[in-house]
Scaffold this active site. Sequence first.
Site, mmCIF file in Angstrom:
data_model
loop_
_atom_site.group_PDB
_atom_site.id
_atom_site.type_symbol
_atom_site.label_atom_id
_atom_site.label_comp_id
_atom_site.label_asym_id
_atom_site.label_seq_id
_atom_site.Cartn_x
_atom_site.Cartn_y
_atom_site.Cartn_z
ATOM 1 N N HIS A 91 0.732 -1.422 0.007
ATOM 2 C CA HIS A 91 -0.005 -0.053 0.080
ATOM 3 C C HIS A 91 0.846 1.411 0.007
ATOM 4 C CE1 HIS A 91 -2.889 -3.066 1.441
ATOM 5 N NE2 HIS A 91 -3.704 -2.153 1.004
ATOM 6 N N GLY A 92 2.333 1.170 0.018
ATOM 7 C CA GLY A 92 3.042 2.131 0.015
ATOM 8 C C GLY A 92 2.961 3.243 -1.158
#
Length: 207
Positions: free
Chosen positions: A113-114
């Site tokens: 999800h970075g």
Amino acid sequence: MANDLNGKRVAILATDGFEQVELTEPMQALKQAGARVEVVAPKSGDIQGFNHHDKGQTVPVDHTLEQVQGEDFDALMLPGGVINPDALRLEPAAIDFIRHFVEARKPIAAICHGPWTLINAGGVQGRRMTSWPSLEADLRNAGAEWVDQDVVVDRGLVTSRKPDDLPVFCTAMVEEFSEGRHEEQPGGRIGSAQKGESAATMQGENI
């Protein structure tokens, strides 16, 4: 991998809710390669890691966003976890910090999800990248070319999908960070190495 990053200063930007192995394993790989690695967060003290839905270990914060600037670092690493990047997107100082690396063309590595925060920082338009599958629509809507591969390297931007991708992600991250700033050139390396090749020698594919 050892000593490839001697003299390099790398920021890991995170806050509470990061996926634990997505911070600790890249940090270890960077340190083993000789980098000076520092955790940057919106707050001081410790930040809480998670193992999927369960609380994991905490990690000490080296600097708050108020104490450092993007100019202080050579590269940036963005771990995932659902809570972590979603919270960072609401922090103007965090987005400004990331935007420095985007605009300065310094290497960035983001996993799972970075990459969410890269949307807010203007770092995905025209870039070939991957992520956790739920981010596909967000990244495409922001102008990225999203592909389902274990690692994608595009002009200094390294992205991967999930913790299972960490081995190839860390190898590609160290290589790109060692190369430093990247000129804006088309193309990119996609996917893990073929049998008998290292991730560092992968050839680009046209998607």
